[in-house]
Design a protein around this motif. Sequence first.
Motif, PDB file in Angstrom:
ATOM      1  N   LEU A   1     -12.180   2.019  30.037  1.00  0.00           N
ATOM      2  CA  LEU A   1     -12.857   3.315  30.113  1.00  0.00           C
ATOM      3  C   LEU A   1     -12.298   4.279  29.069  1.00  0.00           C
ATOM      4  O   LEU A   1     -11.841   5.378  29.385  1.00  0.00           O
ATOM      5  N   ILE A   2     -12.354   3.865  27.817  1.00  0.00           N
ATOM      6  CA  ILE A   2     -11.872   4.694  26.708  1.00  0.00           C
ATOM      7  C   ILE A   2     -13.001   5.620  26.255  1.00  0.00           C
ATOM      8  O   ILE A   2     -14.064   5.161  25.820  1.00  0.00           O
ATOM      9  N   LEU A   3     -12.776   6.917  26.344  1.00  0.00           N
ATOM     10  CA  LEU A   3     -13.785   7.903  25.971  1.00  0.00           C
ATOM     11  C   LEU A   3     -13.683   8.307  24.504  1.00  0.00           C
ATOM     12  O   LEU A   3     -14.698   8.521  23.845  1.00  0.00           O
ATOM     13  N   ASP A   4     -12.477   8.449  24.011  1.00  0.00           N
ATOM     14  CA  ASP A   4     -12.239   8.886  22.635  1.00  0.00           C
ATOM     15  C   ASP A   4     -12.471   7.699  21.691  1.00  0.00           C
ATOM     16  O   ASP A   4     -11.760   6.701  21.732  1.00  0.00           O
ATOM     17  N   ARG A   5     -13.465   7.827  20.837  1.00  0.00           N
ATOM     18  CA  ARG A   5     -13.806   6.725  19.920  1.00  0.00           C
ATOM     19  C   ARG A   5     -12.725   6.479  18.874  1.00  0.00           C
ATOM     20  O   ARG A   5     -12.769   5.466  18.159  1.00  0.00           O
ATOM     21  N   ASN A   6     -11.772   7.375  18.746  1.00  0.00           N
ATOM     22  CA  ASN A   6     -10.731   7.239  17.723  1.00  0.00           C
ATOM     23  C   ASN A   6      -9.465   6.576  18.238  1.00  0.00           C
ATOM     24  O   ASN A   6      -8.484   6.459  17.500  1.00  0.00           O
ATOM     25  N   VAL A   7      -9.464   6.165  19.510  1.00  0.00           N
ATOM     26  CA  VAL A   7      -8.288   5.484  20.045  1.00  0.00           C
ATOM     27  C   VAL A   7      -8.698   4.125  20.579  1.00  0.00           C
ATOM     28  O   VAL A   7      -9.877   3.859  20.841  1.00  0.00           O
ATOM     29  N   LYS A   8      -7.708   3.270  20.751  1.00  0.00           N
ATOM     30  CA  LYS A   8      -7.956   1.904  21.219  1.00  0.00           C
ATOM     31  C   LYS A   8      -6.880   1.534  22.223  1.00  0.00           C
ATOM     32  O   LYS A   8      -5.708   1.854  22.026  1.00  0.00           O
ATOM     33  N   HIS A   9      -7.291   0.858  23.284  1.00  0.00           N
ATOM     34  CA  HIS A   9      -6.307   0.407  24.259  1.00  0.00           C
ATOM     35  C   HIS A   9      -5.569  -0.813  23.727  1.00  0.00           C
ATOM     36  O   HIS A   9      -6.181  -1.778  23.245  1.00  0.00           O
ATOM     37  N   ILE A  10      -4.237  -0.776  23.823  1.00  0.00           N
ATOM     38  CA  ILE A  10      -3.378  -1.882  23.416  1.00  0.00           C
ATOM     39  C   ILE A  10      -2.511  -2.266  24.611  1.00  0.00           C
ATOM     40  O   ILE A  10      -1.700  -1.451  25.067  1.00  0.00           O
ATOM     41  N   PRO A  11      -2.662  -3.450  25.155  1.00  0.00           N
ATOM     42  CA  PRO A  11      -1.796  -3.860  26.261  1.00  0.00           C
ATOM     43  C   PRO A  11      -0.329  -3.860  25.836  1.00  0.00           C
ATOM     44  O   PRO A  11       0.011  -4.369  24.750  1.00  0.00           O
ATOM     45  N   TYR A  12       0.524  -3.302  26.670  1.00  0.00           N
ATOM     46  CA  TYR A  12       1.957  -3.265  26.331  1.00  0.00           C
ATOM     47  C   TYR A  12       2.476  -4.666  26.052  1.00  0.00           C
ATOM     48  O   TYR A  12       3.219  -4.893  25.095  1.00  0.00           O
ATOM     49  N   ALA A  13       2.075  -5.624  26.854  1.00  0.00           N
ATOM     50  CA  ALA A  13       2.610  -6.983  26.732  1.00  0.00           C
ATOM     51  C   ALA A  13       2.242  -7.662  25.423  1.00  0.00           C
ATOM     52  O   ALA A  13       2.841  -8.680  25.060  1.00  0.00           O
ATOM     53  N   SER A  14       1.260  -7.111  24.717  1.00  0.00           N
ATOM     54  CA  SER A  14       0.770  -7.758  23.498  1.00  0.00           C
ATOM     55  C   SER A  14       1.539  -7.362  22.240  1.00  0.00           C
ATOM     56  O   SER A  14       1.298  -7.928  21.176  1.00  0.00           O
ATOM     57  N   ILE A  15       2.468  -6.407  22.339  1.00  0.00           N
ATOM     58  CA  ILE A  15       3.027  -5.851  21.099  1.00  0.00           C
ATOM     59  C   ILE A  15       4.219  -6.612  20.548  1.00  0.00           C
ATOM     60  O   ILE A  15       4.560  -6.464  19.368  1.00  0.00           O
ATOM     61  N   SER A  16       4.887  -7.439  21.377  1.00  0.00           N
ATOM     62  CA  SER A  16       6.060  -8.169  20.879  1.00  0.00           C
ATOM     63  C   SER A  16       6.425  -9.289  21.836  1.00  0.00           C
ATOM     64  O   SER A  16       5.954  -9.339  22.982  1.00  0.00           O
ATOM     65  N   GLU A  17       7.299 -10.155  21.405  1.00  0.00           N
ATOM     66  CA  GLU A  17       7.779 -11.234  22.254  1.00  0.00           C
ATOM     67  C   GLU A  17       8.585 -10.673  23.428  1.00  0.00           C
ATOM     68  O   GLU A  17       8.471 -11.150  24.564  1.00  0.00           O
ATOM     69  N   PHE A  18       9.415  -9.662  23.157  1.00  0.00           N
ATOM     70  CA  PHE A  18      10.190  -9.053  24.244  1.00  0.00           C
ATOM     71  C   PHE A  18       9.258  -8.445  25.282  1.00  0.00           C
ATOM     72  O   PHE A  18       9.448  -8.641  26.492  1.00  0.00           O
ATOM     73  N   ALA A  19       8.253  -7.708  24.839  1.00  0.00           N
ATOM     74  CA  ALA A  19       7.311  -7.091  25.772  1.00  0.00           C
ATOM     75  C   ALA A  19       6.588  -8.166  26.584  1.00  0.00           C
ATOM     76  O   ALA A  19       6.366  -8.001  27.794  1.00  0.00           O
ATOM     77  N   ARG A  20       6.221  -9.268  25.939  1.00  0.00           N
ATOM     78  CA  ARG A  20       5.503 -10.336  26.633  1.00  0.00           C
ATOM     79  C   ARG A  20       6.344 -10.940  27.742  1.00  0.00           C
ATOM     80  O   ARG A  20       5.840 -11.206  28.846  1.00  0.00           O
ATOM     81  N   THR A  21       7.623 -11.180  27.470  1.00  0.00           N
ATOM     82  CA  THR A  21       8.472 -11.891  28.429  1.00  0.00           C
ATOM     83  C   THR A  21       9.177 -10.966  29.420  1.00  0.00           C
ATOM     84  O   THR A  21       9.898 -11.448  30.302  1.00  0.00           O
ATOM     85  N   HIS A  22       8.962  -9.660  29.281  1.00  0.00           N
ATOM     86  CA  HIS A  22       9.609  -8.706  30.183  1.00  0.00           C
ATOM     87  C   HIS A  22       8.580  -7.739  30.774  1.00  0.00           C
ATOM     88  O   HIS A  22       8.845  -6.537  30.919  1.00  0.00           O
ATOM     89  N   SER A  23       7.412  -8.251  31.118  1.00  0.00           N
ATOM     90  CA  SER A  23       6.380  -7.333  31.617  1.00  0.00           C
ATOM     91  C   SER A  23       5.420  -8.016  32.576  1.00  0.00           C
ATOM     92  O   SER A  23       5.237  -9.239  32.567  1.00  0.00           O
ATOM     93  N   VAL A  24       4.800  -7.159  33.390  1.00  0.00           N
ATOM     94  CA  VAL A  24       3.688  -7.515  34.255  1.00  0.00           C
ATOM     95  C   VAL A  24       2.568  -6.536  33.950  1.00  0.00           C
ATOM     96  O   VAL A  24       2.786  -5.319  33.945  1.00  0.00           O
ATOM     97  N   THR A  25       1.379  -7.045  33.667  1.00  0.00           N
ATOM     98  CA  THR A  25       0.229  -6.195  33.371  1.00  0.00           C
ATOM     99  C   THR A  25      -0.761  -6.281  34.528  1.00  0.00           C
ATOM    100  O   THR A  25      -1.136  -7.375  34.950  1.00  0.00           O
ATOM    101  N   LEU A  26      -1.171  -5.129  35.021  1.00  0.00           N
ATOM    102  CA  LEU A  26      -2.092  -5.070  36.155  1.00  0.00           C
ATOM    103  C   LEU A  26      -3.463  -4.616  35.683  1.00  0.00           C
ATOM    104  O   LEU A  26      -3.588  -3.590  35.006  1.00  0.00           O
ATOM    105  N   MET A  27      -4.494  -5.376  36.037  1.00  0.00           N
ATOM    106  CA  MET A  27      -5.865  -5.059  35.660  1.00  0.00           C
ATOM    107  C   MET A  27      -6.807  -5.348  36.828  1.00  0.00           C
ATOM    108  O   MET A  27      -6.451  -6.058  37.763  1.00  0.00           O
TER     109      MET A  27
END
Length: 381
Positions: free
Chosen positions: A201-227
Motif C-alpha cells: 500500500l505505497i501511496l508515494d510514487r517516489n518511494v519503494k518498499h524494500i524488505p529489511y531481510a533483502s538488503i544483506s546476508e546479515f539481515a537475511r540470517t538475523h530476521s523474521v519478516t511478517l506479511m
Amino acid sequence: MTIDFDKVVDRSNTSSLKWDRFNPDVIPLWVADMDFQSAPGIIEALHQRIDHGVFGYTEPDNELEQRVVERCRNLYQWAIQPDWIVWMPGLVSALNVCVRAYADEGESVISPVPVYYPFLTAPALGGRQLKTVDWVQQDGQWVLDLASLEKKITHDSRLLMLCNPQNPNGRVFSRAELETLEQFCKKHNLTVCSDEVHCDLILDRNVKHIPYASISEFARTHSVTLMSPSKTFNLAGFGCAFAIIPDGKLRHKFNRVRKGIVPDPDNMLIGFTATKAAYRHGEPWRQALLEYLRGNHDFLVKAINDIPGLAMEPLQATYLAWIDVSALGLEDPHSFFEQAGVGLSPGKQFGDGNYLRLNFGCCRSLLEEAVERMAKAIKQF
C-alpha cells in the motif's frame, strides 16, 4: 479495472468490529479495516470453495506458496524459498511469538514509538522488558532516533521490532535507512522482527518498499519478516498471515515457541483460499485501490491542514492518517471528536497522545462528511 470504490456498502448487522464500536450516529474511521468490497476474483474463489461444502483440515498447497515466492520476487526483488514460509493466523500472534522466541524472560526488546500498539504490549505479555526508540521530525520527515537508542541499549537487548511501512506515521524506510539499521543491529547482535503488512500500500510514487531481510546476508540470517494479504485486499476477517524466516535456527525457535499455543495452519482453509485468489487475480484491483486511496489521501491532507488546530504530514504508505491535534489543547481529543460524530483511534494507544489516527480506507463521501464534522466541532469549541 473499473471498480466503484465510491459505492457505499452497508455494514450494519454484520457484527462489524469497526461499525459496532460506536453508536450509529458516529462515522467509524478507526481500526485498519477498509469499507470496500474485496476483489471480485477473491469473492468468486470463496464462493466456489464454499459450494464444495466440505471444510476439513487444509494445508497450504504448492501453488499458494509459489504465489508468495513470485510476489516477493516481482514486487520487491527479493528471492525467497517456500520452506522459509511459516503460516500464521495473524501478525499479532507472530509478533508475540518473536518476542518469546528471540529474547529470554527479563531480557529486553526494542520497539519504535509511536507504533501499532501490539508492539508495545507484546514484551510485557511475555515477561520481557521494553526499550523504545523515538520517531522524531528531521527536515520535515519522520526518522528513528538511533543516536538516543545507542545510549540506552543494554547487553541484554535481543530483538528489534520494526514496522515498515510504519503504522501510524506512514513512513517507508529508504535503503540507506535500512542499511544504517542493519549496521546498528550487527553491532549489537540484534535479531529483527519486521512487520511489513502494509508493504503493498505505497501511496508515494517516489518511494519503494524494500524488505529489511533483502538488503544483506546479515539481515537475511538475523530476521523474521511478517506479511499478509489482510490489509491490502481487505481480508482482516480471515486468519491468514505468514512469517518469512530464512535462517533455519531462527525458524526452529519460532516454531518451537508457537507449538501448542498458536493454532497450526491446517484450520486456515478460507484464509488460504482468499490469499491464493488475491495473489493470483488481485493485482488489477490493488492498482485501482491505490489510485482511489491516493485521491482520498490528497483530499485529506489539504482538508485537515485547512482546519485550525489540526495538522497532517503527507503519508508515503498505508491508509492511516496521523493527525496532530496538540494545538487544540484538548484533554481527551478522542472523546471530543467522538461526541462530534467521528470515531478515531486515540494516539495515546500508539504512544503519543498528541495525535489521532484516521482510517481513510472508505468512500470519499463518508470521508468528506467526517472532515466536515471535525471542522464544525473545532469551530464551535
